[in-house]
Design an enzyme around this catalytic site. Structure first.
Site, PDB file in Angstrom:
ATOM      1  N   HIS A  28      84.736  -9.139  59.383  1.00 23.69           N
ATOM      2  CA  HIS A  28      83.394  -9.719  59.353  1.00 23.69           C
ATOM      3  C   HIS A  28      82.404  -8.693  58.822  1.00 23.69           C
ATOM      4  O   HIS A  28      82.478  -7.520  59.168  1.00 23.69           O
ATOM      5  CB  HIS A  28      82.979 -10.136  60.774  1.00 23.69           C
ATOM      6  CG  HIS A  28      81.605 -10.711  60.827  1.00 23.69           C
ATOM      7  ND1 HIS A  28      81.347 -12.041  60.573  1.00 23.69           N
ATOM      8  CD2 HIS A  28      80.403 -10.144  61.064  1.00 23.69           C
ATOM      9  CE1 HIS A  28      80.054 -12.267  60.675  1.00 23.69           C
ATOM     10  NE2 HIS A  28      79.451 -11.125  60.971  1.00 23.69           N
ATOM     11  N   ARG A  77      66.974 -19.703  68.718  1.00 25.41           N
ATOM     12  CA  ARG A  77      66.512 -18.319  68.484  1.00 25.41           C
ATOM     13  C   ARG A  77      65.682 -18.243  67.204  1.00 25.41           C
ATOM     14  O   ARG A  77      64.685 -17.528  67.136  1.00 25.41           O
ATOM     15  CB  ARG A  77      67.723 -17.379  68.378  1.00 25.41           C
ATOM     16  CG  ARG A  77      68.396 -17.105  69.710  1.00 25.41           C
ATOM     17  CD  ARG A  77      69.744 -16.423  69.512  1.00 25.41           C
ATOM     18  NE  ARG A  77      69.638 -15.179  68.780  1.00 25.41           N
ATOM     19  CZ  ARG A  77      70.619 -14.643  68.057  1.00 25.41           C
ATOM     20  NH1 ARG A  77      71.790 -15.249  67.976  1.00 25.41           N
ATOM     21  NH2 ARG A  77      70.441 -13.515  67.431  1.00 25.41           N
ATOM     22  N   ASP A 114      76.943 -21.446  70.185  1.00 19.40           N
ATOM     23  CA  ASP A 114      76.262 -20.445  69.350  1.00 19.40           C
ATOM     24  C   ASP A 114      75.382 -21.130  68.317  1.00 19.40           C
ATOM     25  O   ASP A 114      74.237 -20.709  68.088  1.00 19.40           O
ATOM     26  CB  ASP A 114      77.277 -19.537  68.658  1.00 19.40           C
ATOM     27  CG  ASP A 114      76.575 -18.637  67.645  1.00 19.40           C
ATOM     28  OD1 ASP A 114      75.701 -17.872  68.067  1.00 19.40           O
ATOM     29  OD2 ASP A 114      76.866 -18.748  66.440  1.00 19.40           O
ATOM     30  N   LYS A 116      82.259 -16.323  67.644  1.00 22.40           N
ATOM     31  CA  LYS A 116      82.977 -17.019  66.574  1.00 22.40           C
ATOM     32  C   LYS A 116      84.302 -16.313  66.272  1.00 22.40           C
ATOM     33  O   LYS A 116      85.318 -16.952  66.004  1.00 22.40           O
ATOM     34  CB  LYS A 116      82.081 -17.114  65.334  1.00 22.40           C
ATOM     35  CG  LYS A 116      80.927 -18.112  65.567  1.00 22.40           C
ATOM     36  CD  LYS A 116      79.874 -18.090  64.494  1.00 22.40           C
ATOM     37  CE  LYS A 116      78.986 -16.897  64.611  1.00 22.40           C
ATOM     38  NZ  LYS A 116      77.636 -17.023  64.075  1.00 22.40           N
ATOM     39  N   SER A 123      76.693 -13.620  69.431  1.00 25.08           N
ATOM     40  CA  SER A 123      76.777 -14.707  68.463  1.00 25.08           C
ATOM     41  C   SER A 123      77.936 -14.461  67.485  1.00 25.08           C
ATOM     42  O   SER A 123      78.791 -15.330  67.265  1.00 25.08           O
ATOM     43  CB  SER A 123      75.439 -14.799  67.724  1.00 25.08           C
ATOM     44  OG  SER A 123      75.535 -15.599  66.587  1.00 25.08           O
TER      45      SER A 123
END
Ligand code: URA
Length: 440
Positions: free
Chosen positions: A85, A171, A164, A190, A186
């Site tokens: 990621h 948010r 999320d 995932k 968050s």
């Protein structure tokens, strides 16, 4: 647990008290089902932004979000699965290079990626510039491609960590996005819902990134590594430079071309260096390599033998993409004419502001100013000279790939303003700042 009270939970968070896993789970479940109203959840998010969350509460929050929707079971692959990621940057096409290299070394890679918003691009937007490529996979198809290709490159399913998605939307409109615990939970929710065994996080730092300073980036990286490790996953974070664009190409099809060139043994030095480092780390984390040096040798060999590019071509074809376009770039979306901007003076390039280049590319149509905007896969900017290099007055600085001359003219001055020149040689800041392998 005593009966759950949202008011009491907000008050306790406001006082900096730990909540315990049961209260966190009740909060996430209640909010996801619609039983806890947005105004109370927004107040709680603001309390978290100011007071933070105890480490155990943060793990509980992440796990509750991860379990709020579909979770994948990757155990049937029979070997450790890798995931990667990036927190997002300008010209960041590293996933397109790292994932096929790791898969070519025999380690399955399960990757779900988001779309880009603002000046940073999204991996799925880049891949969609390949004619026919389909990122929208059902869970069954995701598993099928992963099993047969050893690699899958899918878009984010709405059924994955829906808590999320709902929390992020709240948010976004309540000024509570820039909170390290909320960003960390968050992202990690995932990752944990996908369920890979080894998670490599590339945390970008600098003007083109979410995290502007090294202390902030380090805190985010350490927080995510702690969450992942606490959930029983091998988790490592690389903190890498985003005070200049990564590589030379910024824009969707242009970045795919640069990723392919890198997979074939060319490409820019910084992209190759970062990709080899990240691939080596994932090979060590999954037990495929005994140490980083061996992992890097395996990664280099996967490029040199053609196996990494072949793996990329296989997964693109498995997901409906035109394999031929990966060899013949004229089949990828491209503009009719390219405008070259030249150096206004001779000198060393001291800096290229990634924000200026990212925003210029976005204004050309390569990125979204607002969620839901359509993007143009062909457009973008290609740097012809980069930080540390000497340029003569009048030599090419960057190319603008625009739909028409008016679009090119509209971004030219702003992109050029992102360059700083020096009469004396400049030190290029290190690309890889640090690698965080264990909770501190
Ligand atoms: N990316 C995410 O997925 N979540 C955040 O909160 C920020 C960036």
């Amino acid at each position: 647990m005593a009966e759950f009270s949202m008011v009491r939970t907000i008050e306790r968070t406001r006082q900096g008290e730990a909540l315990g896993a049961a209260a966190i789970e009740a909060l996430v479940d209640g909010f996801t089902r619609g039983d806890i109203p947005d105004y109370q959840t927004a107040a709680w998010l603001m309390a978290v932004l100011w007071r933070g969350l105890a480490p155990d509460d943060l793990t509980a929050l992440t796990m509750a979000m991860a379990r709020s929707g579909d979770t994948l079971d990757l155990s049937s692959l029979g070997r450790p699965v890798a995931d990667k990621h990036s927190t997002g940057g300008v010209g960041d096409k590293t996933t397109l290079v790292v994932a096929p290299i790791v898969a070519a070394c025999g380690v399955p890679v399960a990757k779900m990626s988001g779309r880009g918003l603002g000046h940073t691009g999204g991996t799925i937007d880049k891949l969609e510039s390949i004619p026919g490529f389909d990122p929208e996979l059902t869970v069954a198809r995701f598993m099928d491609v992963l099993r047969t290709s050893g690699l899958v490159l899918a878009g984010q399913s709405a059924d994955l960590a829906p808590a999320d998605g709902k929390l992020y939307a709240l948010r976004d409109v309540t000024g509570t996005v820039p909170s390290i615990p909320l960003i960390a939970s968050s992202i990690m929710s995932k990752k944990l819902a996908i369920g890979a065994d080894a998670i490599l996080l590339d945390v970008k730092v600098g003007r083109g990134a979410f995290m502007r300073t090294l202390p902030e980036a380090t805190k985010l990286a350490e927080t995510m590594v702690r969450i992942g490790t606490g959930a029983g996953k091998q988790t490592v974070a690389v903190i890498s430079d985003m005070d200049r664009p990564l590589g030379r190409a910024v824009g969707n099809a242009l970045e795919v071309i640069e990723a392919i060139e890198t997979l074939r043994g060319g490409g820019p030095d910084d992209l190759r260096t970062l990709a080899l480092h990240e691939a080596a780390l994932l090979l060590v984390m999954t037990g495929a390599a005994p140490d980083e040096a061996a992992g890097e040798r395996m990664a280099r060999e996967a490029i040199a033998s053609g196996a990494a590019f072949a793996k990329f071509a296989d997964v693109i074809a498995a997901q409906g993409g035109d394999r031929h376009a990966l060899e013949d770039f004229s089949s990828l979306p491209h503009v009719a004419a390219v405008q070259t901007v030249t150096a206004p003076a001779s000198g060393y390039i001291a800096a290229i502001d990634p924000l200026a280049i990212g925003q210029a590319a976005m204004h050309l149509g390569a990125g979204r100013e607002r969620k839901g905007d359509t993007i143009d896969p062909a457009v973008g900017i290609v740097l012809r000279a980069t930080v540390g290099e000497w340029v003569e007055r009048g030599a090419p600085l960057f190319d603008i790939h625009a739909r028409d001359a008016a679009h090119a003219a509209a971004v030219r001055a702003d992109a050029l303003a992102g360059y700083r020149f020096s009469e004396t040689p400049v030190a290029v800041p290190p690309l890889i700042k640090t690698t965080i392998t264990a909770p501190t």
